[in-house]
Design a protein around this motif. Structure first.
Motif: not given
Length: 198
Positions: A55-58, A75-92
């Motif tokens: 998830r963090l790699l993605l 920067e806040f948009k980058k941090q928001k995307r980084l957080n969402r993609f790295s913490t959501i249980p699964m991304t398809l």
């Protein structure tokens, strides 16, 4: 819950916690995508499951893509995307394996992918999971697409964030289907949703 109750109660949510579907559950969920209309039997849908440490790699690839698409992205948009993609249980990852040379138009191939994604959203809901379909400028980034296994002419159709809803799904007010429906009787139709009387 009847099948109609299930369909009418589905809602998107990104307030998701573990667990995500198991491997067996995902196999069943993805099988529903294969039931989508598919003119020419081209089977253009492709799915990449991202979970655990990947998830963090993605997330990092997503942020790099954001900067490629817009070097001035805040920067806040980058941090928001980084957080969402790295913490959501699964991304398809929703991929489109496109065949521009085929007699079946590209738009039909793309609609098949969309229909498959909708089946997946319904199947997730039917099994008690939650999800939301997200996209953004990054889906148009050919570099990101290739990093995920979709070199041109193939493309990304977006990402499904998947997990267990943190709370009962809201019941958002839905529009009346009558606003978007007309009966054709030989002349062009009008729709109430467009401010015109049928």
């Amino acid at each position: 819950m009847t099948p109609m109750d299930m369909l009418l109660s589905r809602a998107s949510t990104d307030r998701l916690k573990p667990p995500a579907p198991s491997e067996a559950q995902m196999a069943e969920i993805l099988a529903t995508a294969m039931r989508a209309p598919d003119h020419g039997k081209l089977r253009p849908w492709r799915y990449v499951i991202v979970k655990d440490a990947a998830r963090l790699l993605l997330a990092e690839r997503i942020v790099a893509s954001m900067v490629r698409m817009d070097p001035d992205v805040p920067e806040f948009k980058k941090q928001k995307r980084l957080n969402r993609f790295s913490t959501i249980p699964m991304t398809l990852v929703l991929g489109m394996h496109l065949r521009p040379e085929h007699k079946i138009p590209l738009w039909e191939q793309e609609m098949t992918v969309a229909a498959g994604a909708m089946n997946i959203l319904n199947a997730l809901h039917a099994l008690g999971f939650g999800a939301v379909w997200v996209s953004g400028d990054v889906v148009n980034d050919p570099v990101l697409a290739e990093e995920l296994g979709f070199p041109a002419p193939h493309k990304l159709a977006g990402f499904l964030f998947i997990g267990t809803p943190e709370a009962p799904l809201p019941s958002p007010k839905r529009p009346d289907p009558a606003q978007f429906t007309a009966i054709w009787q030989g002349q062009p139709v009008n729709f109430p949703a467009d401010g015109k009387t049928p």
